[in-house]
Design an enzyme around this catalytic site. Sequence first.
Site, PDB file in Angstrom:
ATOM      1  N   CYS A  30       0.827  -1.212   0.000  1.00  0.00           N
ATOM      2  CA  CYS A  30       0.000   0.000   0.000  1.00  0.00           C
ATOM      3  C   CYS A  30       0.862   1.263   0.000  1.00  0.00           C
ATOM      4  O   CYS A  30       1.501   1.591   1.001  1.00  0.00           O
ATOM      5  CB  CYS A  30      -0.920  -0.039   1.226  1.00  0.00           C
ATOM      6  N   CYS A  33      -0.147   3.880   2.561  1.00  0.00           N
ATOM      7  CA  CYS A  33       0.257   3.456   3.917  1.00  0.00           C
ATOM      8  C   CYS A  33       1.705   3.864   4.177  1.00  0.00           C
ATOM      9  O   CYS A  33       2.024   4.392   5.243  1.00  0.00           O
ATOM     10  CB  CYS A  33       0.119   1.938   4.065  1.00  0.00           C
TER      11      CYS A  33
END
Length: 105
Positions: A30, A33
């Site tokens: 991600c 993230c």
Amino acid sequence: MAIIQATDSDFNNILTSNEKVIVKYYADWCGNCRLFSPKFKRMSDNEQYKDVTFVDVNAEQSPEARKVAGVTNLPFFAVFKNGELVDTVAASKEDAVTNLINKLN
């Protein structure tokens, strides 16, 4: 303060042994993230949040911890008070996470 890396095996213990907890759910793939990680670290070092425990959970490797908060998207944040889920947000904006942490007061 250091960010605690939690897994399914220690997640509940962390929630019950700390009054105020914010959890960031992430995955290695991600991008958002990864981009949020330095912000989360800076927030954990902020004196204003000295009574809040900051926790990272790899959502792919900890399915039980993910279910507790009902993770739907990544990055996903959840706040817990006295082991109980207070609120969640799927966001990559710092102000959304700040608003979430403020719900612990």
